[in-house]
Write a protein that holds these residues in place. Structure first.
Motif, PDB file in Angstrom:
ATOM      1  N   ILE A  67      22.972  55.696  51.199  1.00  0.00           N
ATOM      2  CA  ILE A  67      22.147  54.656  51.806  1.00  0.00           C
ATOM      3  C   ILE A  67      22.106  54.779  53.330  1.00  0.00           C
ATOM      4  O   ILE A  67      21.044  54.680  53.954  1.00  0.00           O
ATOM      5  N   SER A  68      23.265  55.018  53.970  1.00  0.00           N
ATOM      6  CA  SER A  68      23.276  55.130  55.430  1.00  0.00           C
ATOM      7  C   SER A  68      22.570  56.400  55.888  1.00  0.00           C
ATOM      8  O   SER A  68      21.897  56.408  56.937  1.00  0.00           O
ATOM      9  N   LEU A  69      22.711  57.483  55.124  1.00  0.00           N
ATOM     10  CA  LEU A  69      22.023  58.731  55.474  1.00  0.00           C
ATOM     11  C   LEU A  69      20.515  58.584  55.325  1.00  0.00           C
ATOM     12  O   LEU A  69      19.744  59.111  56.131  1.00  0.00           O
ATOM     13  N   PHE A  70      20.088  57.861  54.298  1.00  0.00           N
ATOM     14  CA  PHE A  70      18.664  57.630  54.080  1.00  0.00           C
ATOM     15  C   PHE A  70      18.091  56.747  55.187  1.00  0.00           C
ATOM     16  O   PHE A  70      16.987  56.984  55.687  1.00  0.00           O
ATOM     17  N   VAL A  71      18.858  55.724  55.584  1.00  0.00           N
ATOM     18  CA  VAL A  71      18.431  54.866  56.699  1.00  0.00           C
ATOM     19  C   VAL A  71      18.293  55.683  57.974  1.00  0.00           C
ATOM     20  O   VAL A  71      17.322  55.531  58.733  1.00  0.00           O
ATOM     21  N   ARG A  72      19.253  56.564  58.237  1.00  0.00           N
ATOM     22  CA  ARG A  72      19.186  57.416  59.429  1.00  0.00           C
ATOM     23  C   ARG A  72      17.939  58.304  59.405  1.00  0.00           C
ATOM     24  O   ARG A  72      17.282  58.505  60.435  1.00  0.00           O
ATOM     25  N   GLU A  73      17.601  58.804  58.226  1.00  0.00           N
ATOM     26  CA  GLU A  73      16.398  59.643  58.101  1.00  0.00           C
ATOM     27  C   GLU A  73      15.138  58.830  58.375  1.00  0.00           C
ATOM     28  O   GLU A  73      14.216  59.293  59.059  1.00  0.00           O
ATOM     29  N   LEU A  74      15.076  57.588  57.847  1.00  0.00           N
ATOM     30  CA  LEU A  74      13.895  56.742  58.062  1.00  0.00           C
ATOM     31  C   LEU A  74      13.758  56.330  59.524  1.00  0.00           C
ATOM     32  O   LEU A  74      12.650  56.126  60.020  1.00  0.00           O
ATOM     33  N   LEU A  75      14.893  56.216  60.225  1.00  0.00           N
ATOM     34  CA  LEU A  75      14.876  55.830  61.639  1.00  0.00           C
ATOM     35  C   LEU A  75      14.720  57.037  62.563  1.00  0.00           C
ATOM     36  O   LEU A  75      14.655  56.862  63.793  1.00  0.00           O
ATOM     37  N   HIS A  76      14.677  58.237  61.967  1.00  0.00           N
ATOM     38  CA  HIS A  76      14.540  59.473  62.754  1.00  0.00           C
ATOM     39  C   HIS A  76      15.646  59.577  63.813  1.00  0.00           C
ATOM     40  O   HIS A  76      15.394  59.950  64.967  1.00  0.00           O
ATOM     41  N   ASN A  77      16.869  59.199  63.395  1.00  0.00           N
ATOM     42  CA  ASN A  77      18.057  59.300  64.261  1.00  0.00           C
ATOM     43  C   ASN A  77      17.987  58.408  65.502  1.00  0.00           C
ATOM     44  O   ASN A  77      18.698  58.642  66.476  1.00  0.00           O
ATOM     45  N   HIS A  78      17.157  57.363  65.452  1.00  0.00           N
ATOM     46  CA  HIS A  78      17.074  56.416  66.564  1.00  0.00           C
ATOM     47  C   HIS A  78      17.557  55.042  66.093  1.00  0.00           C
ATOM     48  O   HIS A  78      17.452  54.702  64.921  1.00  0.00           O
ATOM     49  N   GLY A  79      18.051  54.242  67.037  1.00  0.00           N
ATOM     50  CA  GLY A  79      18.474  52.892  66.710  1.00  0.00           C
ATOM     51  C   GLY A  79      19.925  52.842  66.262  1.00  0.00           C
ATOM     52  O   GLY A  79      20.618  53.862  66.155  1.00  0.00           O
ATOM     53  N   ASN A  80      20.388  51.632  65.992  1.00  0.00           N
ATOM     54  CA  ASN A  80      21.771  51.393  65.578  1.00  0.00           C
ATOM     55  C   ASN A  80      21.874  51.598  64.062  1.00  0.00           C
ATOM     56  O   ASN A  80      21.749  50.662  63.272  1.00  0.00           O
ATOM     57  N   VAL A  81      22.098  52.845  63.659  1.00  0.00           N
ATOM     58  CA  VAL A  81      22.102  53.189  62.233  1.00  0.00           C
ATOM     59  C   VAL A  81      23.198  52.441  61.460  1.00  0.00           C
ATOM     60  O   VAL A  81      22.915  51.888  60.387  1.00  0.00           O
ATOM     61  N   VAL A 116       9.270  55.293  50.054  1.00  0.00           N
ATOM     62  CA  VAL A 116       9.192  54.523  51.297  1.00  0.00           C
ATOM     63  C   VAL A 116       9.130  55.463  52.498  1.00  0.00           C
ATOM     64  O   VAL A 116       9.691  56.563  52.480  1.00  0.00           O
ATOM     65  N   THR A 117       8.462  55.003  53.539  1.00  0.00           N
ATOM     66  CA  THR A 117       8.311  55.811  54.754  1.00  0.00           C
ATOM     67  C   THR A 117       8.878  55.125  55.989  1.00  0.00           C
ATOM     68  O   THR A 117       8.920  55.727  57.060  1.00  0.00           O
ATOM     69  N   ASN A 118       9.299  53.846  55.860  1.00  0.00           N
ATOM     70  CA  ASN A 118       9.916  53.171  56.995  1.00  0.00           C
ATOM     71  C   ASN A 118      10.967  52.184  56.499  1.00  0.00           C
ATOM     72  O   ASN A 118      11.040  51.856  55.308  1.00  0.00           O
ATOM     73  N   ILE A 119      11.779  51.707  57.418  1.00  0.00           N
ATOM     74  CA  ILE A 119      12.930  50.888  57.072  1.00  0.00           C
ATOM     75  C   ILE A 119      12.531  49.531  56.517  1.00  0.00           C
ATOM     76  O   ILE A 119      13.224  48.958  55.679  1.00  0.00           O
ATOM     77  N   TRP A 120      11.374  49.003  56.942  1.00  0.00           N
ATOM     78  CA  TRP A 120      10.942  47.688  56.478  1.00  0.00           C
ATOM     79  C   TRP A 120      10.593  47.724  54.997  1.00  0.00           C
ATOM     80  O   TRP A 120      10.898  46.787  54.253  1.00  0.00           O
ATOM     81  N   GLN A 121       9.940  48.792  54.560  1.00  0.00           N
ATOM     82  CA  GLN A 121       9.619  48.923  53.144  1.00  0.00           C
ATOM     83  C   GLN A 121      10.891  48.962  52.300  1.00  0.00           C
ATOM     84  O   GLN A 121      10.986  48.294  51.266  1.00  0.00           O
ATOM     85  N   LEU A 122      11.866  49.740  52.782  1.00  0.00           N
ATOM     86  CA  LEU A 122      13.129  49.827  52.053  1.00  0.00           C
ATOM     87  C   LEU A 122      13.834  48.475  52.004  1.00  0.00           C
ATOM     88  O   LEU A 122      14.341  48.067  50.948  1.00  0.00           O
ATOM     89  N   ALA A 123      13.855  47.753  53.124  1.00  0.00           N
ATOM     90  CA  ALA A 123      14.542  46.463  53.182  1.00  0.00           C
ATOM     91  C   ALA A 123      13.930  45.464  52.198  1.00  0.00           C
ATOM     92  O   ALA A 123      14.650  44.760  51.477  1.00  0.00           O
TER      93      ALA A 123
END
Length: 409
Positions: free
Chosen positions: A241-255, A307-314
């Motif tokens: 889950i954390s690796l997938f979030v990092r991929e959706l954020l393109h390594n930006h933000g507070n993963v 999903v292509t962004n973090i909001w869709q996943l959330a």
């Protein structure tokens, strides 16, 4: 407010106290997981492969031992009472968790994690106590409410554990968790009451005979396997889950923070929805709630792979929590309604064994699939697992549909 207060029924008082106890137990198991591998790294000099091995073994040790010893504690619960088992589990977990703060090598930590599995059983015995004390017509609502305790603890645990570890260090976090578990022991000691008639050791039936004497043995065994499927599906996402979030954020933000929020969203939805599903199941049939929940889970896991962004996943993870609210509480209610009270401890302990197997196999499935099919493949595989579970439950609950159809009008 009336001048003369009505005394609260004992089963309701037990429910509120045990909800808090399950909350503490759920948090106790999950609070240390976010930094367990980091804690292991402080106990020696490990290569990347060695660190992964010890992290996996440390995680699995508790659940593997739980799967083995749960039936033994369940048998003792049916002889001596569920309250005694609640006190044994909460005291044992508090002591073991506190001892983890003082380990000096990884072997000691693995041994204590295994010992934590020996002292498991709080949640299963809480379920058994409520199942045997709550009125039958309210058992779905009561068990649905109780299930939100452990879910909430598991949801808050990683966020709280990461925060405490960040401010005070890893070892202090174990001590704080031990104090919380000790608080659960004290509450159970003074505020949980059980009307229980001890069963002599020679009068207890062997497991094989219990299954033969159950009105619907196929149904009960089917619910055990269903529990394993549910836990495997829920935990298959945990390693990635954390690796997938990092991929959706393109390594930006507070993963780490965003991963924690995404991981917590299903728990929030379950907390709200589980009592409602329990109440609805008491009216329209718990097996219907379970079947609908599995279909809904299948449909919700599929789009997560696209999903292509973090909001869709959330948003989709919130719906996962709603499906979860219809699953495990429904299984526990079916076990409660179709098992004699005299063997409830063993029935719920067998169910915990299957639950532990699912908790171990789920992350292994997720890690393996992600290596071959990528992160998206984990969601597709989980959807397939939920659909297989639906087919299994449809077959397992056939006796209930036959009984309903043959009921005289």
């Amino acid at each position: 407010m009336n001048s003369v207060q009505r005394k609260r029924p004992q089963w309701q008082q037990n429910l509120y106290v045990l909800w808090f106890g399950c909350f503490m137990a759920g948090m106790g198991f999950s609070l240390v997981l976010p930094f367990m591998s980091l804690y292991i790294d402080t106990l020696g000099h490990f290569s990347h492969m060695q660190l992964n091995f010890w992290s996996g073994l440390t995680y699995a040790a508790t659940y593997l031992v739980t799967a083995v010893v749960s039936p033994l504690w369940g048998r003792l619960a049916d002889r001596k009472g569920r309250k005694l088992m609640l006190l044994r589990a909460s005291a044992g977990m508090a002591i073991v968790m506190g001892a983890m703060a003082f380990v000096t090598n990884v072997y000691q930590l693995v041994a204590l994690r295994a010992l934590q599995g020996v002292f498991s059983g709080f949640i299963s015995n809480a379920n058994a106590l409520i199942a045997t004390s709550a009125p039958r017509e309210k058992s779905g609502q009561a068990l649905g409410t109780l299930s939100t305790g452990s879910v909430t603890g598991q949801m808050i645990g990683p966020l709280l554990g990461g925060t405490i570890a960040g401010f005070f260090g890893y070892r202090v976090t174990f001590l704080i968790t031990a104090c919380l578990l000790a608080a659960g022991f004290i509450l159970c000691l003074f505020f949980v009451h059980e009307s229980f008639e001890p069963v002599e050791k020679g009068q207890q039936l062997p497991a094989k005979e219990i299954m033969h004497q159950l009105p619907h043995p196929q149904l009960i065994i089917g619910m055990f396997v269903t529990t394993m499927f549910i836990m495997a599906a829920n935990n298959s996402i945990s390693p990635i889950i954390s690796l997938f979030v990092r991929e959706l954020l393109h390594n930006h933000g507070n993963v780490p923070l965003i991963s924690g929020i995404v991981a917590a969203l299903p728990g929030i939805a379950t907390l709200i929805a589980a009592p409602q599903f329990g109440r609805l199941g008491d009216r329209i049939g718990t097996q219907r709630i379970l079947l609908l929940g599995l279909i809904f889970a299948t449909l919700i896991y599929l789009p997560q792979g696209f999903v292509t962004n973090i909001w869709q996943l959330a948003i989709l993870r919130i719906f996962v929590g709603i499906s979860d609210a219809a699953l495990l509480p429904a299984v526990q209610t079916i076990l409660a309604k179709y098992s004699p009270h005299t063997v409830a401890g063993r029935i719920f302990s067998y169910n915990q064994s299957f639950q532990s197997v699912g908790q171990v196999s789920g992350p292994l499935i997720g890690s393996g699939i992600s290596g071959f099919l990528g992160y998206n493949g984990v969601f597709f595989t989980t959807a397939a697992l939920e659909f297989v579970n639906f087919v299994w439950v449809w077959h397992s609950t056939k006796p209930l549909r036959i009984k309903k159809n043959n009921r005289p009008t």
